[in-house]
Design an enzyme around this catalytic site. Structure first.
Site, mmCIF file in Angstrom:
data_model
loop_
_atom_site.group_PDB
_atom_site.id
_atom_site.type_symbol
_atom_site.label_atom_id
_atom_site.label_comp_id
_atom_site.label_asym_id
_atom_site.label_seq_id
_atom_site.Cartn_x
_atom_site.Cartn_y
_atom_site.Cartn_z
ATOM 1 N N ARG A 16 0.806 -1.229 0.000
ATOM 2 C CA ARG A 16 0.000 0.000 0.000
ATOM 3 C C ARG A 16 0.840 1.281 0.000
ATOM 4 O O ARG A 16 0.331 2.363 -0.255
ATOM 5 C CB ARG A 16 -0.950 -0.015 1.206
ATOM 6 C CG ARG A 16 -2.082 -1.008 1.050
ATOM 7 C CD ARG A 16 -2.810 -1.275 2.352
ATOM 8 N NE ARG A 16 -2.076 -2.199 3.219
ATOM 9 C CZ ARG A 16 -2.497 -2.619 4.409
ATOM 10 N NH1 ARG A 16 -3.638 -2.174 4.895
ATOM 11 N NH2 ARG A 16 -1.786 -3.468 5.109
ATOM 12 N N ASP A 103 5.906 -1.858 11.335
ATOM 13 C CA ASP A 103 5.304 -0.613 10.832
ATOM 14 C C ASP A 103 4.590 0.167 11.935
ATOM 15 O O ASP A 103 3.667 0.919 11.671
ATOM 16 C CB ASP A 103 4.368 -0.907 9.649
ATOM 17 C CG ASP A 103 3.243 -1.868 10.001
ATOM 18 O OD1 ASP A 103 3.197 -2.351 11.151
ATOM 19 O OD2 ASP A 103 2.409 -2.146 9.115
ATOM 20 N N ASN A 170 -6.274 -4.070 17.522
ATOM 21 C CA ASN A 170 -4.982 -4.681 17.816
ATOM 22 C C ASN A 170 -3.883 -3.776 17.256
ATOM 23 O O ASN A 170 -3.838 -3.487 16.068
ATOM 24 C CB ASN A 170 -4.944 -6.057 17.135
ATOM 25 C CG ASN A 170 -3.583 -6.723 17.244
ATOM 26 O OD1 ASN A 170 -2.848 -6.483 18.197
ATOM 27 N ND2 ASN A 170 -3.269 -7.562 16.266
ATOM 28 N N ASN A 228 0.658 1.996 6.947
ATOM 29 C CA ASN A 228 0.395 1.136 5.802
ATOM 30 C C ASN A 228 0.476 1.893 4.492
ATOM 31 O O ASN A 228 0.772 1.324 3.455
ATOM 32 C CB ASN A 228 -0.983 0.490 5.929
ATOM 33 C CG ASN A 228 -1.014 -0.512 7.074
ATOM 34 O OD1 ASN A 228 -0.032 -1.210 7.318
ATOM 35 N ND2 ASN A 228 -2.111 -0.546 7.792
ATOM 36 N N TYR A 366 29.734 35.366 -4.363
ATOM 37 C CA TYR A 366 30.026 33.936 -4.319
ATOM 38 C C TYR A 366 31.428 33.768 -3.752
ATOM 39 O O TYR A 366 32.407 34.281 -4.311
ATOM 40 C CB TYR A 366 29.953 33.293 -5.711
ATOM 41 C CG TYR A 366 30.505 31.884 -5.678
ATOM 42 C CD1 TYR A 366 29.886 30.907 -4.888
ATOM 43 C CD2 TYR A 366 31.664 31.531 -6.361
ATOM 44 C CE1 TYR A 366 30.404 29.628 -4.800
ATOM 45 C CE2 TYR A 366 32.185 30.244 -6.276
ATOM 46 C CZ TYR A 366 31.557 29.298 -5.492
ATOM 47 O OH TYR A 366 32.068 28.033 -5.388
HETATM 48 C C1 UD1 Z 1 -1.632 -6.646 11.490
HETATM 49 C C2 UD1 Z 1 -2.509 -7.473 12.435
HETATM 50 C C3 UD1 Z 1 -3.735 -6.660 12.822
HETATM 51 C C4 UD1 Z 1 -3.306 -5.354 13.456
HETATM 52 C C5 UD1 Z 1 -2.365 -4.592 12.550
HETATM 53 C C6 UD1 Z 1 -1.781 -3.416 13.297
HETATM 54 C C7 UD1 Z 1 -2.204 -9.815 11.845
HETATM 55 C C8 UD1 Z 1 -2.795 -10.998 11.184
HETATM 56 N N1 UD1 Z 1 -2.903 -8.689 11.800
HETATM 57 O O1 UD1 Z 1 -2.388 -6.410 10.318
HETATM 58 O O2 UD1 Z 1 -4.544 -7.390 13.719
HETATM 59 O O3 UD1 Z 1 -4.430 -4.565 13.767
HETATM 60 O O4 UD1 Z 1 -1.265 -5.430 12.138
HETATM 61 O O5 UD1 Z 1 -0.976 -2.664 12.459
HETATM 62 O O6 UD1 Z 1 -1.125 -9.943 12.403
HETATM 63 N N2 UD1 Z 1 4.921 -9.276 7.922
HETATM 64 C C9 UD1 Z 1 5.949 -10.183 7.742
HETATM 65 N N3 UD1 Z 1 5.700 -11.321 7.067
HETATM 66 C C10 UD1 Z 1 4.486 -11.616 6.558
HETATM 67 C C11 UD1 Z 1 3.428 -10.689 6.726
HETATM 68 C C12 UD1 Z 1 3.680 -9.515 7.434
HETATM 69 O O7 UD1 Z 1 7.071 -9.966 8.202
HETATM 70 O O8 UD1 Z 1 4.356 -12.694 5.970
HETATM 71 C C13 UD1 Z 1 5.208 -8.006 8.648
HETATM 72 C C14 UD1 Z 1 4.984 -6.782 7.805
HETATM 73 O O9 UD1 Z 1 6.203 -6.420 7.151
HETATM 74 C C15 UD1 Z 1 4.555 -5.738 8.833
HETATM 75 C C16 UD1 Z 1 3.913 -6.567 9.922
HETATM 76 O O10 UD1 Z 1 4.313 -7.900 9.728
HETATM 77 O O11 UD1 Z 1 5.643 -5.021 9.361
HETATM 78 C C17 UD1 Z 1 2.382 -6.469 9.894
HETATM 79 O O12 UD1 Z 1 1.955 -6.913 8.641
HETATM 80 P P1 UD1 Z 1 0.797 -6.168 7.865
HETATM 81 O O13 UD1 Z 1 0.574 -6.880 6.579
HETATM 82 O O14 UD1 Z 1 1.043 -4.721 7.815
HETATM 83 O O15 UD1 Z 1 -0.429 -6.512 8.836
HETATM 84 P P2 UD1 Z 1 -1.781 -5.743 8.972
HETATM 85 O O16 UD1 Z 1 -2.672 -6.131 7.859
HETATM 86 O O17 UD1 Z 1 -1.535 -4.304 9.191
HETATM 87 CA CA CA Z 2 0.252 -2.950 9.119
#
Ligand code: UD1
Ligand code: CA
Length: 462
Positions: A16, A103, A170, A228, A366
């Site tokens: 995103r 993040d 969360n 995000n 200058y």
């Molecule tokens: C996640 C939470 C959500 C919470 C939100 C807060 C889960 C399933 N959901 O959602 O409940 O409200 O964060 O910001 O955990 N990442 C990895 N490997 C992966 C997927 C993600 O390292 O396979 C890392 C991403 O780089 C990121 C973090 O995990 O830093 C969160 O992933 P993201 O996809 O942003 O989760 P959200 O959809 O925001």
């Molecule tokens: Ca996130």
């Protein structure tokens, strides 16, 4: 006391953000998101931090260096799968583990410490940080059971209309018993709309095992912003800006309009200094006491003394000593050293030069690759000619010399102590101490000639 470990999740693509730069490398307040978290964790006693990388792994490693322990998540199958990447090294340890989404850069060590204390007091297996948002869109919602304990977290995409109305979300920061964490993770499946292994599924798994899961709610939604997209990035920048500016104001700095003053984290400012709107202070900029900076000053790694005035000017990797003034509209380029009580006036550019105490370069000059001595006066429009198209050469002006208006000093050249260079001169030979140098055409006045021309013109265009 139990050891505390940390796992930072940063393997995701950050789709995103629509960026070629990895999400956690985007800067906020002059520091990347990843660095924010690392600095925060340094304020807590962490035995080992595991940084989960995947997408853009090389750029993350290059940026953060080898101060961290990296675990590679080759395929991004979800946050639960990401945490599992630390299993081999961490699963056998006794203690607590903090799991943090990469993040969420503005979380403070104070909040994390409080959460750890609460976690221990509650004797919980898992504690998760939550906050109340007026617009919870995109976050996982906290669902409580009838007994008041947390039942599960539902992701936006899996939520029913009713669940979408839940405002408690969360944050993405968890404190969990390390052994229980990895035992539960084994049982997480990817049975959901996104086909991902959700870390948050360990809640129901732990609860089914009879373990205690608690929420720790923070009222400070500013801390918990998750980045995000670029909108959230700007939001975080604003939150941090307020935090930084407030800190300076509490320490005795006047900031006339904090909403329009942009100060990076490592900047230091003395008391009674006034920062005016539109000012950007970046990198390791240090400002003394009683100075006035701005409006619209842009300083990067600048060292500014006491009682200095900088107005609508740019200063990069340079220093300006006490009681000097810069601007309006001056440009001080790298490696310049400006002494005390110096005046650098309007539309003056200084590059890689030393300007000693009491010197004045008041307008339209200058000065490049030069050493300007004490109390030298550089007249309006006078310049150094430092470049022949191939190489740069040095200009030296000794103490007390006077450089007239519109002089060209063709380097390499030296003007001696208390020497005087007449206006309009083009100097390509050294000027001895106390000498007067004139290097221009001698003036000729032709009596009555102007009047004759005028009469002629008028007769042609009556
Ligand atoms: C996640 C939470 C959500 C919470 C939100 C807060 C889960 C399933 N959901 O959602 O409940 O409200 O964060 O910001 O955990 N990442 C990895 N490997 C992966 C997927 C993600 O390292 O396979 C890392 C991403 O780089 C990121 C973090 O995990 O830093 C969160 O992933 P993201 O996809 O942003 O989760 P959200 O959809 O925001
Ligand atoms: Ca996130």
């Amino acid at each position: 006391m139990d050891s505390v470990y940390a796992i930072i999740l940063a393997a995701g693509k950050g789709t995103r953000m629509k960026s070629d730069v990895h999400k956690v490398l985007h800067p906020i307040g002059g520091r990347s998101m990843a660095e924010h978290l690392i600095v925060t964790l340094e304020e807590i006693d962490i035995a080992q931090t595991y940084f989960i990388i995947g997408h853009g792994a090389e750029s993350v490693k290059e940026h953060l260096g080898n101060r961290l322990h990296y675990c590679l998540q080759e395929e991004q199958l979800g946050t639960g799968h990401a945490v599992l990447q630390a299993e081999r090294e961490l699963a056998h340890q006794e203690g607590l583990t903090l799991v943090i989404n990469g993040d969420t850069p503005l979380i403070t060590s104070k909040t994390i410490k409080q959460m750890i204390v609460e976690h221990k007091q509650q004797n919980a297996a898992l504690s998760l940080l939550t906050t109340q948002l007026s617009d919870p869109k995109g976050y996982g919602r906290i669902v409580y059971a009838v007994d008041g304990t947390v039942a599960t977290i539902v992701e936006e995409k899996d939520a029913t209309v009713e669940q979408k109305g839940i405002k408690e979300v969360n944050v993405g920061l968890y404190c969990v018993d390390n052994r229980k964490l990895f035992a539960a993770l084994q049982r997480v499946t990817n049975d959901n709309k996104q086909g991902e292994y959700y870390f948050t599924d360990i809640i129901s798994i732990l609860k089914a095992d009879g373990e205690k899961v608690t929420t720790y709610r923070t009222e400070d939604a500013d801390e918990t912003v998750s980045i995000n997209d670029r909108g959230a990035l700007a939001e975080a920048e604003k939150v941090l800006r307020r935090r930084i500016n407030k800190m300076h104001m509490l320490a005795g700095v006047t900031i006339q309009d904090p909403e329009h003053t942009y100060i990076e984290l490592d900047v230091r400012i003395g008391t009674d200094t006034v920062i005016l709107p539109g000012t950007h202070l970046k990198g390791n900029t240090v400002i003394g006491t009683g100075a006035t900076v701005g409006p619209d000053a842009d300083l990067t790694n600048a060292t500014i003394g006491n009682d200095v005035k900088v107005t609508r000017s740019v200063i990069v990797n340079s220093s300006v000593d006490d009681h000097s003034t810069v601007g309006p509209f001056a440009y001080i380029r790298p490696d310049s050293v400006i002494g005390k009580k110096v005046k650098i006036g309007d539309f003056v550019e200084v590059k890689k030069s030393t300007i000693a105490d009491g010197a004045k370069v008041s307008h339209l000059s200058y000065i490049g690759d030069a050493e300007i001595g004490r109390d030298v006066n550089v007249g309006c429009g006078a310049i150094t000619v430092n470049y022949d198209g191939v190489q740069k050469y040095k200009t030296i002006v000794q103490d007390g010399a006077f450089i007239g208006c519109n002089v060209n000093l063709i380097a390499p050249v030296e003007v001696g102590r208390d020497a005087f260079v007449a206006a309009g001169s083009t100097i390509n030979q050294d000027v001895p101490d106390e000498a007067l140098a004139i290097a221009r055409e001698r003036q000729i006045n032709k009596e009555g000639l102007a009047k004759k021309f005028k009469t002629k013109r008028q007769s042609q265009n009556p």
